[in-house]
Design a protein around this motif. Structure first.
Motif, PDB file in Angstrom:
ATOM      1  N   SER A   1       2.413   1.691  -3.346  1.00 29.67           N
ATOM      2  CA  SER A   1       1.375   2.144  -4.282  1.00 29.67           C
ATOM      3  C   SER A   1       1.078   3.626  -4.087  1.00 29.67           C
ATOM      4  O   SER A   1       0.963   4.381  -5.060  1.00 29.67           O
ATOM      5  N   GLN A   2       0.965   4.047  -2.828  1.00 31.26           N
ATOM      6  CA  GLN A   2       0.704   5.462  -2.539  1.00 31.26           C
ATOM      7  C   GLN A   2       1.875   6.331  -2.983  1.00 31.26           C
ATOM      8  O   GLN A   2       1.681   7.417  -3.530  1.00 31.26           O
TER       9      GLN A   2
ATOM     10  N   SER B   1       2.772  14.746 -13.032  1.00 35.16           N
ATOM     11  CA  SER B   1       1.711  15.314 -13.859  1.00 35.16           C
ATOM     12  C   SER B   1       1.549  16.805 -13.575  1.00 35.16           C
ATOM     13  O   SER B   1       1.428  17.613 -14.502  1.00 35.16           O
TER      14      SER B   1
ATOM     15  N   GLU C   1       3.976   5.676  -5.406  1.00 36.20           N
ATOM     16  CA  GLU C   1       3.937   5.709  -6.877  1.00 36.20           C
ATOM     17  C   GLU C   1       2.838   6.648  -7.369  1.00 36.20           C
ATOM     18  O   GLU C   1       3.046   7.440  -8.290  1.00 36.20           O
ATOM     19  N   GLN C   2       1.678   6.568  -6.730  1.00 34.80           N
ATOM     20  CA  GLN C   2       0.561   7.435  -7.099  1.00 34.80           C
ATOM     21  C   GLN C   2       0.917   8.908  -6.864  1.00 34.80           C
ATOM     22  O   GLN C   2       0.672   9.759  -7.719  1.00 34.80           O
ATOM     23  N   GLU C   3       1.516   9.193  -5.733  1.00 33.92           N
ATOM     24  CA  GLU C   3       1.908  10.574  -5.423  1.00 33.92           C
ATOM     25  C   GLU C   3       2.989  11.055  -6.386  1.00 33.92           C
ATOM     26  O   GLU C   3       2.966  12.188  -6.848  1.00 33.92           O
TER      27      GLU C   3
ATOM     28  N   ASP D   1       0.840  -1.215   0.000  1.00 32.67           N
ATOM     29  CA  ASP D   1       0.000   0.000   0.000  1.00 32.67           C
ATOM     30  C   ASP D   1       0.870   1.258   0.000  1.00 32.67           C
ATOM     31  O   ASP D   1       0.598   2.212  -0.730  1.00 32.67           O
TER      32      ASP D   1
ATOM     33  N   GLU E   1       3.430  10.043  -9.476  1.00 28.10           N
ATOM     34  CA  GLU E   1       2.761  10.296 -10.763  1.00 28.10           C
ATOM     35  C   GLU E   1       1.979  11.601 -10.724  1.00 28.10           C
ATOM     36  O   GLU E   1       2.001  12.369 -11.686  1.00 28.10           O
ATOM     37  N   GLN E   2       1.303  11.878  -9.612  1.00 28.93           N
ATOM     38  CA  GLN E   2       0.555  13.134  -9.487  1.00 28.93           C
ATOM     39  C   GLN E   2       1.499  14.330  -9.521  1.00 28.93           C
ATOM     40  O   GLN E   2       1.216  15.330 -10.178  1.00 28.93           O
TER      41      GLN E   2
END
Length: 193
Positions: free
Chosen positions: A53-54, A64, A56-58, A50, A60-61
């Protein structure tokens, strides 16, 4: 068999049974500990997954957001350059040499005169700096009269009250039309990749 022997036998059986219960309890405790450790390992793995994943998500955000911010900065810089170029063009137009200014003003006046009825009383407006030029040019046009100042870079605004015609042939309006029609080409030329 004496009573002592029976007591000793019962004690021996009780010890054996107690040892058996203790071994079973230890085995059960070991099993519970192993299960708890396996559950803890699974929970730890889930938490790590988790967290990764968080992260990686952060990431990517943020990437972006950074890309969007860079794109906006590029667009703002391009807009600033285009505005600067436009301001330079307007300055060039505003400071045209007298002969060129007269030639262009004459052409715009001719085009506007073609839009109004012959013999109609026509008011002509222009920039205050061009008043003498306009009054001189209007001597050639029957019914045309300099009517006052119009805020523009040059050119004319012609109004005929009789035919309710208003023609705006200013340097500004021509520049606006040319600019809008050629903005993509101008941008491509300035910002060739």
């Amino acid at each position: 068999m004496t009573l002592d022997t029976v007591v000793e036998d019962i004690r021996e059986q009780a010890r054996a049974r107690a040892e058996e219960i203790r071994e079973e309890a230890e085995a059960e405790a070991d099993e519970i500990i192993d299960k708890a450790e396996a559950d803890a390992d699974e929970i730890r793995a889930d938490i790590l997954a988790d967290a990764e994943s968080q992260i990686e998500q952060e990431r990517e955000q943020r990437m972006s957001s950074a890309k969007l911010e860079a794109k906006q900065s590029r667009l703002e810089a391009r807009r600033d350059v285009l505005q600067s170029v436009r301001a330079d063009v307007e300055e060039e137009i505003a400071t045209l040499e007298d002969d060129k200014r007269e030639e262009l003003t004459q052409a715009l006046l001719d085009a506007a005169a073609a839009e109004v009825d012959d013999g109609a009383a026509v008011d002509v407006y222009g920039t205050a700096d061009d008043q003498d030029l306009l009054e001189s040019l209007l001597e050639e046009y029957d019914g045309f009269e300099y009517a006052g100042e119009y805020d523009c870079l040059g050119g004319v605004v012609v109004e005929s009250n009789e035919s309710r015609v208003r023609v705006k042939n200013t340097f500004d309006s021509i520049l606006e039309e040319v600019w809008e029609n050629n903005l993509r080409e101008i941008s491509d030329t300035l910002f060739e990749q």
